[in-house]
Design a protein around this motif. Structure first.
Motif, PDB file in Angstrom:
ATOM      1  N   LEU A   1       0.828  -1.212   0.000  1.00 56.96           N
ATOM      2  CA  LEU A   1       0.000   0.000   0.000  1.00 56.96           C
ATOM      3  C   LEU A   1       0.860   1.258   0.000  1.00 56.96           C
ATOM      4  CD1 LEU A   1      -2.853  -0.874   2.522  1.00 56.96           C
ATOM      5  CD2 LEU A   1      -3.111  -0.415   0.084  1.00 56.96           C
ATOM      6  N   LEU A   2       1.874   1.274   0.854  1.00 56.50           N
ATOM      7  CA  LEU A   2       2.724   2.452   0.950  1.00 56.50           C
ATOM      8  C   LEU A   2       3.522   2.659  -0.333  1.00 56.50           C
ATOM      9  CD1 LEU A   2       4.003   2.148   4.642  1.00 56.50           C
ATOM     10  CD2 LEU A   2       2.243   3.689   3.737  1.00 56.50           C
ATOM     11  N   MET A   3       3.932   1.571  -0.979  1.00 60.94           N
ATOM     12  CA  MET A   3       4.672   1.697  -2.231  1.00 60.94           C
ATOM     13  C   MET A   3       3.775   2.281  -3.317  1.00 60.94           C
ATOM     14  SD  MET A   3       7.666   1.250  -3.589  1.00 60.94           S
ATOM     15  CE  MET A   3       8.573  -0.026  -2.702  1.00 60.94           C
ATOM     16  N   LEU A   4       2.543   1.795  -3.418  1.00 60.06           N
ATOM     17  CA  LEU A   4       1.635   2.337  -4.429  1.00 60.06           C
ATOM     18  C   LEU A   4       1.324   3.799  -4.134  1.00 60.06           C
ATOM     19  CD1 LEU A   4      -0.107   1.933  -6.928  1.00 60.06           C
ATOM     20  CD2 LEU A   4      -1.967   1.154  -5.443  1.00 60.06           C
ATOM     21  N   TRP A   5       1.108   4.136  -2.854  1.00 64.63           N
ATOM     22  CA  TRP A   5       0.865   5.542  -2.492  1.00 64.63           C
ATOM     23  C   TRP A   5       2.027   6.433  -2.924  1.00 64.63           C
ATOM     24  CZ3 TRP A   5       4.106   7.446   1.646  1.00 64.63           C
ATOM     25  CH2 TRP A   5       4.007   8.839   1.818  1.00 64.63           C
ATOM     26  N   ALA A   6       3.253   6.038  -2.587  1.00 62.14           N
ATOM     27  CA  ALA A   6       4.405   6.881  -2.873  1.00 62.14           C
ATOM     28  C   ALA A   6       4.625   7.036  -4.372  1.00 62.14           C
ATOM     29  CB  ALA A   6       5.656   6.299  -2.206  1.00 62.14           C
TER      30      ALA A   6
ATOM     31  N   ILE B   1       2.755  14.170  -9.514  1.00 62.56           N
ATOM     32  CA  ILE B   1       3.553  15.400  -9.581  1.00 62.56           C
ATOM     33  C   ILE B   1       4.279  15.491 -10.915  1.00 62.56           C
ATOM     34  CG2 ILE B   1       5.469  16.674  -8.560  1.00 62.56           C
ATOM     35  CD1 ILE B   1       4.766  15.424  -5.873  1.00 62.56           C
ATOM     36  N   LEU B   2       4.882  14.390 -11.324  1.00 65.82           N
ATOM     37  CA  LEU B   2       5.667  14.400 -12.557  1.00 65.82           C
ATOM     38  C   LEU B   2       4.786  14.649 -13.778  1.00 65.82           C
ATOM     39  CD1 LEU B   2       8.122  11.428 -11.862  1.00 65.82           C
ATOM     40  CD2 LEU B   2       8.560  13.881 -11.669  1.00 65.82           C
TER      41      LEU B   2
ATOM     42  N   GLY C   1       0.706  18.250  -2.520  1.00 69.49           N
ATOM     43  CA  GLY C   1       0.791  17.765  -1.151  1.00 69.49           C
ATOM     44  C   GLY C   1      -0.532  17.237  -0.655  1.00 69.49           C
ATOM     45  N   LEU C   2      -1.617  17.950  -0.961  1.00 69.96           N
ATOM     46  CA  LEU C   2      -2.936  17.497  -0.528  1.00 69.96           C
ATOM     47  C   LEU C   2      -3.321  16.198  -1.242  1.00 69.96           C
ATOM     48  CD1 LEU C   2      -5.505  17.794   1.076  1.00 69.96           C
ATOM     49  CD2 LEU C   2      -6.366  19.411  -0.638  1.00 69.96           C
TER      50      LEU C   2
ATOM     51  N   ILE D   1       8.215  17.460  -1.177  1.00 72.77           N
ATOM     52  CA  ILE D   1       7.296  16.325  -1.342  1.00 72.77           C
ATOM     53  C   ILE D   1       7.968  15.214  -2.137  1.00 72.77           C
ATOM     54  CG2 ILE D   1       5.113  15.576  -2.354  1.00 72.77           C
ATOM     55  CD1 ILE D   1       4.091  18.453  -1.857  1.00 72.77           C
ATOM     56  N   ILE D   2       8.633  15.576  -3.226  1.00 71.44           N
ATOM     57  CA  ILE D   2       9.314  14.580  -4.059  1.00 71.44           C
ATOM     58  C   ILE D   2      10.386  13.850  -3.253  1.00 71.44           C
ATOM     59  CG2 ILE D   2      10.864  14.289  -6.038  1.00 71.44           C
ATOM     60  CD1 ILE D   2       9.296  16.578  -7.406  1.00 71.44           C
ATOM     61  N   LEU D   3      11.177  14.586  -2.472  1.00 73.39           N
ATOM     62  CA  LEU D   3      12.211  13.963  -1.658  1.00 73.39           C
ATOM     63  C   LEU D   3      11.613  12.998  -0.634  1.00 73.39           C
ATOM     64  CD1 LEU D   3      14.651  16.958  -0.992  1.00 73.39           C
ATOM     65  CD2 LEU D   3      15.064  14.943  -2.425  1.00 73.39           C
TER      66      LEU D   3
END
Length: 507
Positions: free
Chosen positions: A126-131, A138-139, A172-173, A485-487
């Protein structure tokens, strides 16, 4: 974890498509943010329970994107249907091309999330898909396609959660919303974390409404004009004088209280101001207040056409001209324009003259004795970082636009939402004049105080609302916040790669 064989991938793909449609219901004009949020929870719920091969993961992401973007961008058809006999054939290509490209971005996000989270625990997946999905958003919106329309953060515009834009901006939101939804999808402890996060966003957003407003000694009284001229008639030369007189009649004051400023929309009239002394005199004779209006500006010497905003004083004299800097591809110019001009193709909005030329970047406008203003013309308002760059020192935001290009369904309300988001990010009131669309005045929290609805003709007189002192987003800067955010997302991805799955370490 359920392993999905090839014969069962189609039900999964169809499910992701329908979930994408559900997410799109959060966008205007549906305005169902919690249905959209529930759709994200479903994505997390399904994702953590499936073991997909890489091709199936890619297909699932593409299907999710197709459901979302095909509904969100239905308005793409409209600009090509203004003159259906000439440009209608382009509409399906533009729609399919845009939706497919954006959906492939989500497909790549699912692909890499599956690849990098292979054999990881459910929470790690889940966290991998979120990130990765947050990073891809963003990209694709700020770099690859540079088209930040349709961001998930926009679905919260009529809730207190929208005020988080003043802290972390639209990207960010978006990331925080995806994270909270995915956490909620995994019982039990993670669900509490997700619920706490979404509740915290709502609470912090509600507290932002308590920000003190600046003190105003003399409020500016502004008349906002919405002439509601159909795009199919706008450039007909035989109607040009009629449309000019319409603008003039709407601008003439009928109130006892004097108007301090009149605002006309983008490309308000079909004349080149400097080249037509008769039009100059007509405006001077009929308007005795400062006027901001959208016009096309043509330089005969170098044959350059600009989409401009003219600032005229009470005597009808030009005090300042702002030339639109961020043009609409295929609308105001065509890539490789020199080549395509040989075939008479200059862009949908150019009236067959030539492609528009981008203006030089300008900051806050200080003229006419009005409070410093940050002006944007139509499309420019969707770019959060650019509005942030040109708003330092401004007391209010001004957008002039012509949303007749977007039809009457979801384009105009989505465009208005993006403008309201810029007001929240900067903590500045917004004045918006549309040919048709939705002309509004908002407070610095993006709340609509007065408006003229889509398809209506008229004007509204408004006292310019106060602004708040500043926002975190405006102080830190949109570009720097995006870098942070990207970092954070990249560090999350790297951390997940090196953390061993609890599932694998059990003996």
């Amino acid at each position: 974890m359920i392993s999905v064989v090839k014969s069962r991938i189609w039900p999964v793909t169809v499910s992701f498509f329908l979930i994408g449609v559900g997410l799109a219901s959060g966008q205007m004009p549906f305005d169902l943010p919690f249905v959209g949020f529930a759709s994200l929870i479903l994505v997390g719920f399904i994702w953590q329970r499936l073991s997909l091969n890489l091709v199936s993961a890619f297909k699932s992401g593409v299907a999710f994107g197709l459901g979302y973007f095909s509904v969100t961008f239905l308005w793409i058809f409209q600009p090509f249907l203004v003159e259906p006999s000439a440009t209608g054939w382009m509409a399906p290509f533009a729609f399919v091309g845009l939706v497919t490209c954006l959906s492939f971005c989500w497909g790549l996000a699912f692909f890499f999330a599956e690849y990098l989270a292979n054999k990881k625990s459910r929470l790690q997946r889940l966290l991998m898909l979120w990130a990765i999905l947050s990073l891809v958003e963003i990209l694709r919106s700020d770099f690859v396609f540079n088209f930040p329309w349709g961001l998930i953060s926009a679905i919260w515009i009529n809730t207190s959660i929208s005020q988080i834009l003043a802290l972390v901006g639209p990207n960010g939101l978006t990331s925080l919303i995806i994270l909270s939804a995915f956490l909620i999808s995994k019982p039990i402890f993670s669900s509490f974390l997700g619920l706490f996060l979404i509740a915290a966003l709502s609470f912090i957003g509600s507290k932002h409404f308590e920000e003190p407003l600046s003190v105003q000694e003399n409020q500016l009284l502004i008349r906002i004009i919405q002439p509601n001229i159909p795009q199919s008639k706008k450039w007909k030369s035989e109607l040009a004088r009629e449309f000019l007189e319409l603008h003039l009649s709407l601008s003439q004051s009928e109130n006892d209280e004097p108007i301090d400023l009149v605002v006309w929309p983008e490309t308000a009239i079909n004349y080149f101001f400097e080249l037509d002394t008769e039009i100059q005199k007509l405006i001077q004779q009929n308007i005795d207040t400062p006027l901001i209006l959208g016009l096309r500006r043509f330089e005969p010497g170098n044959k350059k056409l600009f989409n401009s905003a003219y600032f005229l004083n009470q005597n009808g004299e030009v005090e300042f001209i702002y030339d639109k800097t961020h043009l609409v591809p295929f609308g105001e110019y065509i890539p490789l324009g020199d080549f395509f001009s040989r075939f008479g193709l200059f862009g949908l909005a150019t009236d067959g003259i030539t492609g528009f030329t981008p203006g030089l970047r300008k900051g806050v406008v200080r003229t006419l004795g009005i409070p410093p203003v940050s002006i944007s013309i139509c499309y420019e308002t969707i770019f959060s970082r650019e509005i942030d760059y040109t708003s330092h020192g401004a007391k209010w935001l001004l957008q002039i636009t012509n949303d007749a290009w977007f039809g009457s369904f979801n384009g105009p309300p989505q465009h208005l939402t993006l403008a309201r988001m810029r007001a929240i990010e900067q903590g500045l009131p917004l004045i918006r004049s549309a040919n048709t669309g939705i002309s509004v005045v908002t407070d610095p929290f993006g709340k609509v105080l007065k408006k003229i609805d889509l398809g209506k003709r008229g004007y509204i007189d408004v006292a310019l609302p106060a602004n708040i002192s500043s926002t975190v987003y405006s102080r830190v800067g949109g570009s720097l916040i995006n870098i942070y955010i990207i970092l954070a997302l990249v560090l999350t991805i790297l951390s997940l790669l090196f953390i061993k799955s609890r599932k694998l370490t059990r003996v």
